[in-house]
Design a protein around this motif. Structure first.
Motif, mmCIF file in Angstrom:
data_model
loop_
_atom_site.group_PDB
_atom_site.id
_atom_site.type_symbol
_atom_site.label_atom_id
_atom_site.label_comp_id
_atom_site.label_asym_id
_atom_site.label_seq_id
_atom_site.Cartn_x
_atom_site.Cartn_y
_atom_site.Cartn_z
ATOM 1 N N LYS A 111 44.350 28.021 54.716
ATOM 2 C CA LYS A 111 45.588 28.658 54.292
ATOM 3 C C LYS A 111 45.337 30.126 53.942
ATOM 4 O O LYS A 111 44.489 30.449 53.119
ATOM 5 N N LYS A 112 46.079 31.026 54.591
ATOM 6 C CA LYS A 112 45.888 32.456 54.360
ATOM 7 C C LYS A 112 46.665 32.910 53.120
ATOM 8 O O LYS A 112 47.858 32.639 52.994
ATOM 9 N N ILE A 113 45.963 33.597 52.242
ATOM 10 C CA ILE A 113 46.592 34.168 51.055
ATOM 11 C C ILE A 113 45.748 35.359 50.613
ATOM 12 O O ILE A 113 44.512 35.323 50.689
ATOM 13 N N SER A 114 46.373 36.406 50.172
ATOM 14 C CA SER A 114 45.626 37.603 49.763
ATOM 15 C C SER A 114 45.606 37.735 48.250
ATOM 16 O O SER A 114 46.444 37.161 47.532
ATOM 17 N N GLY A 115 44.654 38.501 47.749
ATOM 18 C CA GLY A 115 44.605 38.786 46.325
ATOM 19 C C GLY A 115 45.867 39.474 45.852
ATOM 20 O O GLY A 115 46.354 39.229 44.743
ATOM 21 N N GLU A 116 46.428 40.337 46.708
ATOM 22 C CA GLU A 116 47.663 41.046 46.379
ATOM 23 C C GLU A 116 48.808 40.061 46.134
ATOM 24 O O GLU A 116 49.582 40.204 45.171
ATOM 25 N N GLU A 117 48.903 39.048 46.980
ATOM 26 C CA GLU A 117 49.970 38.046 46.828
ATOM 27 C C GLU A 117 49.771 37.227 45.562
ATOM 28 O O GLU A 117 50.745 36.888 44.864
ATOM 29 N N GLY A 127 39.543 46.504 46.904
ATOM 30 C CA GLY A 127 40.960 46.535 47.255
ATOM 31 C C GLY A 127 41.882 46.119 46.128
ATOM 32 O O GLY A 127 42.937 46.733 45.901
ATOM 33 N N ILE A 128 41.493 45.094 45.368
ATOM 34 C CA ILE A 128 42.368 44.586 44.313
ATOM 35 C C ILE A 128 42.500 45.577 43.159
ATOM 36 O O ILE A 128 43.451 45.502 42.366
ATOM 37 N N SER A 129 41.580 46.532 43.063
ATOM 38 C CA SER A 129 41.647 47.517 41.981
ATOM 39 C C SER A 129 42.849 48.444 42.131
ATOM 40 O O SER A 129 43.236 49.124 41.173
ATOM 41 N N GLN A 130 43.436 48.476 43.331
ATOM 42 C CA GLN A 130 44.617 49.307 43.547
ATOM 43 C C GLN A 130 45.884 48.678 42.983
ATOM 44 O O GLN A 130 46.930 49.327 42.908
ATOM 45 N N ASN A 131 45.775 47.410 42.585
ATOM 46 C CA ASN A 131 46.936 46.712 42.031
ATOM 47 C C ASN A 131 47.094 47.072 40.551
ATOM 48 O O ASN A 131 46.168 46.879 39.763
ATOM 49 N N ALA A 154 48.428 45.635 38.219
ATOM 50 C CA ALA A 154 48.351 44.504 37.296
ATOM 51 C C ALA A 154 46.909 44.174 36.902
ATOM 52 O O ALA A 154 46.685 43.462 35.919
ATOM 53 N N LEU A 155 45.929 44.685 37.653
ATOM 54 C CA LEU A 155 44.547 44.286 37.396
ATOM 55 C C LEU A 155 44.043 44.763 36.047
ATOM 56 O O LEU A 155 43.482 43.972 35.278
ATOM 57 N N LEU A 156 44.205 46.033 35.743
ATOM 58 C CA LEU A 156 43.617 46.591 34.530
ATOM 59 C C LEU A 156 44.140 45.909 33.259
ATOM 60 O O LEU A 156 43.334 45.522 32.400
ATOM 61 N N PRO A 157 45.464 45.708 33.098
ATOM 62 C CA PRO A 157 45.940 44.987 31.906
ATOM 63 C C PRO A 157 45.394 43.563 31.828
ATOM 64 O O PRO A 157 45.063 43.073 30.741
ATOM 65 N N LEU A 158 45.275 42.901 32.991
ATOM 66 C CA LEU A 158 44.759 41.529 33.033
ATOM 67 C C LEU A 158 43.318 41.487 32.527
ATOM 68 O O LEU A 158 42.957 40.636 31.701
ATOM 69 N N VAL A 159 42.509 42.417 32.998
ATOM 70 C CA VAL A 159 41.100 42.451 32.610
ATOM 71 C C VAL A 159 40.950 42.868 31.142
ATOM 72 O O VAL A 159 40.118 42.315 30.413
ATOM 73 N N CYS A 161 38.827 52.929 40.096
ATOM 74 C CA CYS A 161 38.310 54.013 40.925
ATOM 75 C C CYS A 161 39.460 54.854 41.481
ATOM 76 O O CYS A 161 40.549 54.345 41.743
ATOM 77 N N HIS A 162 39.188 56.122 41.668
ATOM 78 C CA HIS A 162 40.165 57.022 42.278
ATOM 79 C C HIS A 162 40.191 56.824 43.791
ATOM 80 O O HIS A 162 41.257 56.811 44.405
ATOM 81 N N PHE A 163 39.003 56.659 44.366
ATOM 82 C CA PHE A 163 38.910 56.497 45.819
ATOM 83 C C PHE A 163 38.851 55.018 46.182
ATOM 84 O O PHE A 163 38.359 54.201 45.419
ATOM 85 N N TYR A 164 39.336 54.728 47.370
ATOM 86 C CA TYR A 164 39.340 53.343 47.834
ATOM 87 C C TYR A 164 38.698 53.296 49.215
ATOM 88 O O TYR A 164 37.485 53.259 49.357
ATOM 89 N N ASN A 165 39.475 53.388 50.272
ATOM 90 C CA ASN A 165 38.941 53.259 51.624
ATOM 91 C C ASN A 165 37.977 54.383 52.001
ATOM 92 O O ASN A 165 37.109 54.198 52.844
ATOM 93 N N GLN A 166 38.136 55.543 51.393
ATOM 94 C CA GLN A 166 37.316 56.689 51.782
ATOM 95 C C GLN A 166 36.095 56.894 50.885
ATOM 96 O O GLN A 166 35.334 57.842 51.090
ATOM 97 N N SER A 167 35.867 56.006 49.941
ATOM 98 C CA SER A 167 34.796 56.250 48.967
ATOM 99 C C SER A 167 33.426 56.328 49.617
ATOM 100 O O SER A 167 32.592 57.169 49.237
ATOM 101 N N GLY A 168 33.148 55.465 50.594
ATOM 102 C CA GLY A 168 31.850 55.491 51.262
ATOM 103 C C GLY A 168 31.623 56.783 52.012
ATOM 104 O O GLY A 168 30.541 57.380 51.951
ATOM 105 N N LEU A 169 32.649 57.235 52.724
ATOM 106 C CA LEU A 169 32.534 58.489 53.472
ATOM 107 C C LEU A 169 32.325 59.667 52.535
ATOM 108 O O LEU A 169 31.488 60.544 52.785
ATOM 109 N N ILE A 170 33.103 59.712 51.453
ATOM 110 C CA ILE A 170 33.009 60.834 50.521
ATOM 111 C C ILE A 170 31.639 60.844 49.835
ATOM 112 O O ILE A 170 30.999 61.891 49.683
ATOM 113 N N GLY A 171 31.165 59.670 49.439
ATOM 114 C CA GLY A 171 29.837 59.587 48.846
ATOM 115 C C GLY A 171 28.752 60.014 49.822
ATOM 116 O O GLY A 171 27.796 60.713 49.440
#
Length: 298
Positions: free
Chosen positions: A196-202, A243-247, A249-254, A274-284
């Protein structure tokens, strides 16, 4: 100008940065995992194609696994097992036909931390910890302004901690606190099969009582990960990535989960995403190669 690669088990992302750190081009292609030769051939083809458009003076690489950044070697290459034990810097320089070309290699989580240190959420902070929540748990430590790699280049492997032995045996935090663990726990609570497909976002968006209980249990494990890091290293800041750090709701939950720990009041420190997400590896990777080139010019 610099060509930077962010190598993952599914895709190789790449980009060209100018000397001011501005990203001029960004793209990706599937990671060639069939053989070492195929993997290198893909990177070489990208280099030669872009070298016709840009004056490339160095290459930065963000790479998974235990990385000896001084020697440019992947002691353990994570999902890229065809390169276990290989000196990637030497191999790539030779394959390109420029063995003296400046090439910098770093662990992917360390590259993410470098990106946050220089241009993200950890600017001007000399001691911080980064924890990535994804398929597994990744991490990086910055102490006195420098990445701490450890004596065997294994520092930051937070996901390998065992924290609930009496209940879960030798299950690691990869299996308990990752986004994958959240998805697995939610499927089990809903009585769904593994297909069953389900994402952390959902799951984060689900306000049902079942979902609330699942998220509460999962966030307790995330909080244990954070608390253990803070108790050991006393950082000024803990950053959460993945990826889930962009949500939102995460920070209050933690933070709610940390507040349930009676010892947190004595150890608490700042928690942020984190400020960066998809580009963090490239920027680093860009900061790695620009630092290496400056060092070589001195």
């Amino acid at each position: 100008m610099y060509l930077c690669f962010d190598v993952g088990g599914t895709f190789v992302k790449y980009g060209v940065f100018d000397e001011q750190g501005q990203l001029q081009l960004e793209s990706k292609r599937p990671t060639a995992l069939n053989s070492k030769a195929d993997f290198l051939a893909d990177l070489v083809a990208i280099y030669h194609r872009l070298a016709q458009q840009y004056s490339l003076t160095g290459i930065g690489i963000s790479f998974p696994g235990f990385i000896d950044s001084q020697k440019g070697q992947a002691l353990l290459a994570g999902a890229i097992d065809i390169l276990h034990g290989e000196n990637i810097v030497a191999l790539l320089g030779e394959a390109i036909g420029q063995p003296d070309l400046p090439i910098a290699l770093g662990n992917d989580a360390n590259c993410a931390a470098i990106a946050e240190q220089y241009a993200g959420s950890a600017q001007k902070i000399t001691d911080f910890c980064l924890i990535t929540l994804g398929t597994g748990i990744g991490g990086a430590l910055v102490q006195n302004g420098e990445i701490y790699e450890g004596s065997h280049f294994r520092a930051g492997e937070f996901g390998m901690m065992v924290c609930d032995f009496t209940q879960e045996g030798y299950k690691t935090l990869h299996e308990l606190a990752s986004t994958s663990a959240l998805v697995t726990r939610y499927r089990q609570a809903m009585g769904w099969s593994a297909e069953k497909k389900i994402s952390g976002e959902e799951i984060m968006a689900d306000t049902s009582e079942v979902a609330k209980e699942v998220k509460k249990t999962w966030s307790d494990y995330v909080a244990v990960t954070i608390f253990n890091m803070v108790a050991q290293f006393d950082p000024a800041l803990v950053l959460l990535g993945g990826g889930i750090s962009q949500n939102p709701a995460l920070l209050p939950l933690v933070k709610d989960a940390l507040a349930r720990n009676p010892y947190w009041k004595d150890f608490q420190t700042e928690i942020d995403t984190c400020h960066f997400y998809n580009q963090s590896g490239l920027i680093g990777a860009y900061y790695l190669i620009s630092k290496l080139e400056r060092k070589q010019l001195q």
